[in-house]
Structure formats: C-alpha cells, structure tokens
Design a protein around this motif. Structure first.
Motif, PDB file in Angstrom:
ATOM      1  N   PRO A   1     -11.545   1.075  -4.103  1.00 32.38           N
ATOM      2  CA  PRO A   1     -11.129   2.085  -3.208  1.00 32.38           C
ATOM      3  C   PRO A   1     -12.484   2.909  -4.139  1.00 32.38           C
ATOM      4  O   PRO A   1     -12.643   2.955  -5.051  1.00 32.38           O
ATOM      5  CB  PRO A   1      -9.862   2.459  -3.952  1.00 32.38           C
ATOM      6  N   VAL A   2     -12.765   4.141  -3.226  1.00 34.94           N
ATOM      7  CA  VAL A   2     -13.728   4.909  -3.469  1.00 34.94           C
ATOM      8  C   VAL A   2     -13.303   6.345  -3.755  1.00 34.94           C
ATOM      9  O   VAL A   2     -12.466   6.747  -2.949  1.00 34.94           O
ATOM     10  CB  VAL A   2     -14.739   5.186  -2.028  1.00 34.94           C
ATOM     11  N   TYR A   3     -13.973   6.990  -4.809  1.00 38.34           N
ATOM     12  CA  TYR A   3     -13.840   8.341  -4.925  1.00 38.34           C
ATOM     13  C   TYR A   3     -14.010   9.234  -3.549  1.00 38.34           C
ATOM     14  O   TYR A   3     -15.095   9.100  -3.277  1.00 38.34           O
ATOM     15  CB  TYR A   3     -14.604   8.786  -6.247  1.00 38.34           C
TER      16      TYR A   3
ATOM     17  N   ASP B   1       4.380   2.153   2.557  1.00 33.21           N
ATOM     18  CA  ASP B   1       3.448   3.091   3.102  1.00 33.21           C
ATOM     19  C   ASP B   1       3.348   4.476   2.110  1.00 33.21           C
ATOM     20  O   ASP B   1       4.218   5.217   2.033  1.00 33.21           O
ATOM     21  CB  ASP B   1       4.107   3.765   4.443  1.00 33.21           C
ATOM     22  N   SER B   2       2.251   4.499   1.290  1.00 37.66           N
ATOM     23  CA  SER B   2       2.041   5.757   0.470  1.00 37.66           C
ATOM     24  C   SER B   2       1.946   6.919   1.042  1.00 37.66           C
ATOM     25  O   SER B   2       2.400   8.011   0.345  1.00 37.66           O
ATOM     26  CB  SER B   2       1.101   5.261  -0.526  1.00 37.66           C
TER      27      SER B   2
ATOM     28  N   GLY C   1      -3.243   6.028  -1.088  1.00 36.14           N
ATOM     29  CA  GLY C   1      -4.343   5.157  -0.928  1.00 36.14           C
ATOM     30  C   GLY C   1      -5.384   5.176   0.194  1.00 36.14           C
ATOM     31  O   GLY C   1      -6.512   5.002  -0.137  1.00 36.14           O
ATOM     32  N   ASN C   2      -5.074   5.737   1.088  1.00 38.38           N
ATOM     33  CA  ASN C   2      -5.746   5.803   2.216  1.00 38.38           C
ATOM     34  C   ASN C   2      -6.967   6.604   2.308  1.00 38.38           C
ATOM     35  O   ASN C   2      -8.018   6.662   3.049  1.00 38.38           O
ATOM     36  CB  ASN C   2      -5.097   5.790   3.559  1.00 38.38           C
TER      37      ASN C   2
ATOM     38  N   ASP D   1      -8.388   0.706   6.731  1.00 40.64           N
ATOM     39  CA  ASP D   1      -7.152   0.970   6.676  1.00 40.64           C
ATOM     40  C   ASP D   1      -6.592   0.247   5.733  1.00 40.64           C
ATOM     41  O   ASP D   1      -5.259  -0.077   5.511  1.00 40.64           O
ATOM     42  CB  ASP D   1      -6.631   0.231   8.229  1.00 40.64           C
ATOM     43  N   ARG D   2      -7.155   0.202   4.534  1.00 38.32           N
ATOM     44  CA  ARG D   2      -6.782  -0.506   3.217  1.00 38.32           C
ATOM     45  C   ARG D   2      -5.883   0.426   2.391  1.00 38.32           C
ATOM     46  O   ARG D   2      -5.991   1.923   2.620  1.00 38.32           O
ATOM     47  CB  ARG D   2      -7.677  -1.122   2.373  1.00 38.32           C
ATOM     48  N   TYR D   3      -5.372  -0.169   1.295  1.00 37.85           N
ATOM     49  CA  TYR D   3      -4.590   0.786   0.313  1.00 37.85           C
ATOM     50  C   TYR D   3      -3.643   1.695   0.672  1.00 37.85           C
ATOM     51  O   TYR D   3      -3.147   2.606  -0.045  1.00 37.85           O
ATOM     52  CB  TYR D   3      -5.465   1.593  -0.439  1.00 37.85           C
ATOM     53  N   ARG D   4      -2.891   1.263   1.912  1.00 38.04           N
ATOM     54  CA  ARG D   4      -1.515   1.935   2.422  1.00 38.04           C
ATOM     55  C   ARG D   4      -0.545   1.759   1.316  1.00 38.04           C
ATOM     56  O   ARG D   4       0.158   2.829   1.378  1.00 38.04           O
ATOM     57  CB  ARG D   4      -1.336   1.210   3.675  1.00 38.04           C
ATOM     58  N   ASN D   5      -0.515   0.612   0.566  1.00 38.22           N
ATOM     59  CA  ASN D   5       0.629   0.382  -0.303  1.00 38.22           C
ATOM     60  C   ASN D   5       0.322   0.776  -1.780  1.00 38.22           C
ATOM     61  O   ASN D   5       1.058   0.357  -2.626  1.00 38.22           O
ATOM     62  CB  ASN D   5       1.024  -1.088  -0.604  1.00 38.22           C
TER      63      ASN D   5
END
Ligand SMILES: Cc1ncc(COP(=O)(O)O)c(C=O)c1O
Length: 318
Positions: A50-52, A260-261, A278-279, A285-289
C-alpha cells in the motif's frame, strides 16, 4: 541548518556536504520536487503498495502513471520490482524504507543495498522518503538507502514534521546527481524556504535540545505502540493480524478476508472515532480488509475508542 542536517545524516550512514542539501517546505515538497526533476508527463513511477496517499495524489496530479509493487513486513518485494522493470518502462521509484506509512515495515540493510543496485542497473532514480527514520525504538536509527548509493541516483527526502511538528515546514532533499535540476525547480516554485523557522529549528539542533527530545519521543512512541498492540489483541476479533513495528507510531491491521474496513470506518466515524481504511492506500481494489491505526497519542479515551472499534469490527465479521 544544512550543516546540522549533514551531521545528523552520519547516523543514517550518509556522508554528505552541506552543499548537497536543499531546504524545502517539508518532506512532501521535497518528494514532489524530486518527482518533477526525474519524470516527464506520462512516465511510470514504481512504488511500494500500500502507498502513502499523498504520493498517489501527487503522481496523478503530475500526469504520471503508478505501478504498485506489493510490500510486506520487510518492505517492497524486490523480485516483483525486478520483474516489473523488465516488463514495463519504469522512470522512477519511490519508497519509504524506514517505518513505512502505512505498513510500519523496515527494509533490511541487504535489501536496501539490493534495491540501489537493481535500480542503478537500469539507471532508474530512487526517491527515498525517510521522514520516520529517526523514530526508531532502539538507540540506533536505521541506515538510509542513500548510504548505499554510489551512483548519485538516490534523491533523499525528509523533514522535522514527524519528530518536531509539521507546522514548522522544514524539510530537505539531498538530490544526488539531480541537484541542479531540483535547485532550479525549487527557485521557480517559491524561491526559498522561510528562514525564521529554519533558524529556530537550527538553534534546537545545536543546543542539544533536539537529541534530548528525540530520546524521550522514541520511548514514548515505543510505549504507545505496545499499548495499542495490547489493546488490539484484547478487543479485536479472532483472526486480526498486526506486525509489531520497530519504530514510528503507525499500526497496519489486517482483518480476515472479506472484511470491509470502509464499513468499519463509517461505523466508527458515527462514534467519533477516525481510522484510515485500506482502500485509500491504493488505486486498485486491494486492502479492503485492512486499516491503519495511529498511536501518536495515548489516553484512556483512546483505549476506550479501541474497545469500541473492536466491538464494531466483530459485528462485521461474517
Ligand atoms: C511518508 C510521509 N512523508 C511525508 C509526510 C509529510 O511530511 P511533511 O509534513 O514534512 O511534508 C508524511 C505525513 O504523514 C508521511 O507519512
């Protein structure tokens, strides 16, 4: 100011001269100038994911393409980066190797060295954001990637925003072989960084106050991260995963698949609690969790907020 900065950079393994440094209005100005110096409209920038989110916004605003490289608790996956470079033209790479935002990860020294060599093989400039590097929990701060750079290809960026206060807007860049280009862009953009705050911070650096402050701050953040980890362990549902960081004040929380965060973010906001879902750390569409917690402050109220957050998270587990 620049003399004090190069003295401090010795701890990060960097041997630089004051003239190698340009003072900027914070680290974000430094990284934006770096991107402008090494990229043209339409170029591709590889970045640990994931990106800042500020990087995503700056890259899009400049008309550049983002190539997200998966990262784990030891930072960017260099095998994937190597493969991606051979498949696509990559014009620059950005990384936060020390106590990454949002992962909290620390790239080991041998991987830092490998990263420099891999990019140098393809003449790709590396923009290093080391804004959290001084916030290690041990007494020795980790090496900067810049310390492994024999090629002048690393543009090292940092600031006092995380160790003193963002409001000072005192940051810097050591742009290596891109020094003239960055100096030219900085002059075009806003001529120079305001001097009164630089003088104030320099006084704090020279009279020993900053080092004393840093020693306390490292202990405070280590304690607060430990408390937050403990609270997550106590209040969050089974299957919650967090990697304890060795510095900084950020925790990246990974929930079971399907969680779903963003829903948690909405529910929490109704209770006056703010988390970073996370999104926001990706264009995909990653890091939803996943979500990010911030342990820069600690109080009974925050511990109660974590209890509430854990209770809300349980209601979202299928
Ligand atoms: C990785 C990273 N870089 C830069 C910044 C901001 O730096 P500055 O306030 O010095 O521009 C932040 C703040 O959140 C950050 O997390």
């Amino acid at each position: 100011m620049r003399t004090e900065i190069v003295k401090r950079l010795l701890d990060a393994g960097c041997s630089l001269m004051p003239d190698d440094i340009i003072i900027t209005s914070g680290c974000v100005e430094a990284t934006t100038l770096a991107l402008q110096a090494v990229c043209r409209h339409g170029d591709t920038v590889a970045i640990g994911s994931p990106v800042y989110p500020t990087f995503l916004r700056a890259i899009e605003w400049m008309g550049l393409k983002v190539l997200e490289i998966p990262s784990n608790s030891e930072g960017m996956n260099l095998d994937v980066l190597d493969y991606a470079i051979r498949q696509n033209p990559v014009h620059a790479c950005i990384t936060i190797a020390n106590f990454n935002n949002p992962l909290g990860s620390l790239l080991p020294n041998e991987r830092k060295h490998q990263l420099v060599e891999l990019l140098a093989k393809h003449e790709i400039p590396l923009i290093e954001d080391d804004v959290y590097g001084d916030l290690c929990f041990g007494s020795n701060r980790p090496a900067a990637i810049k310390s492994f750079d024999k090629y002048g290809l690393v543009l090292y960026c940092s600031s006092f925003s995380k160790t003193l206060a963002p409001g000072y807007r005192v940051g810097w860049i050591a742009p290596g072989r891109f020094l003239d280009k960055v100096l030219h862009l900085k002059t075009l953009l806003n001529i120079a960084t305001a001097s009164p705050t630089q003088l104030t911070v320099t006084e704090f650096l020279t009279n020993g106050g900053y080092d004393r402050h840093l020693r306390t701050l490292r202990k405070v953040y280590a304690r607060q991260i430990a408390k937050m980890l403990d609270a997550v362990g106590r209040y969050f549902p089974h299957g919650t995963h967090v990697n304890p960081p060795d510095g900084g004040y950020i925790l990246w929380v990974v929930m079971p698949d399907g969680f779903d965060s963003f829903k948690l973010y909405e529910l929490a906001l109704n209770e006056g609690i703010s988390i970073a879902p996370g999104n926001i750390f990706t264009l995909s569409d990653r890091y939803r969790n996943c979500f990010r917690l911030n342990a820069a402050l600690w109080s009974e109220q925050i511990e109660q907020a974590l209890e509430t957050l854990g209770r809300l998270a349980k209601t979202l587990i299928k």
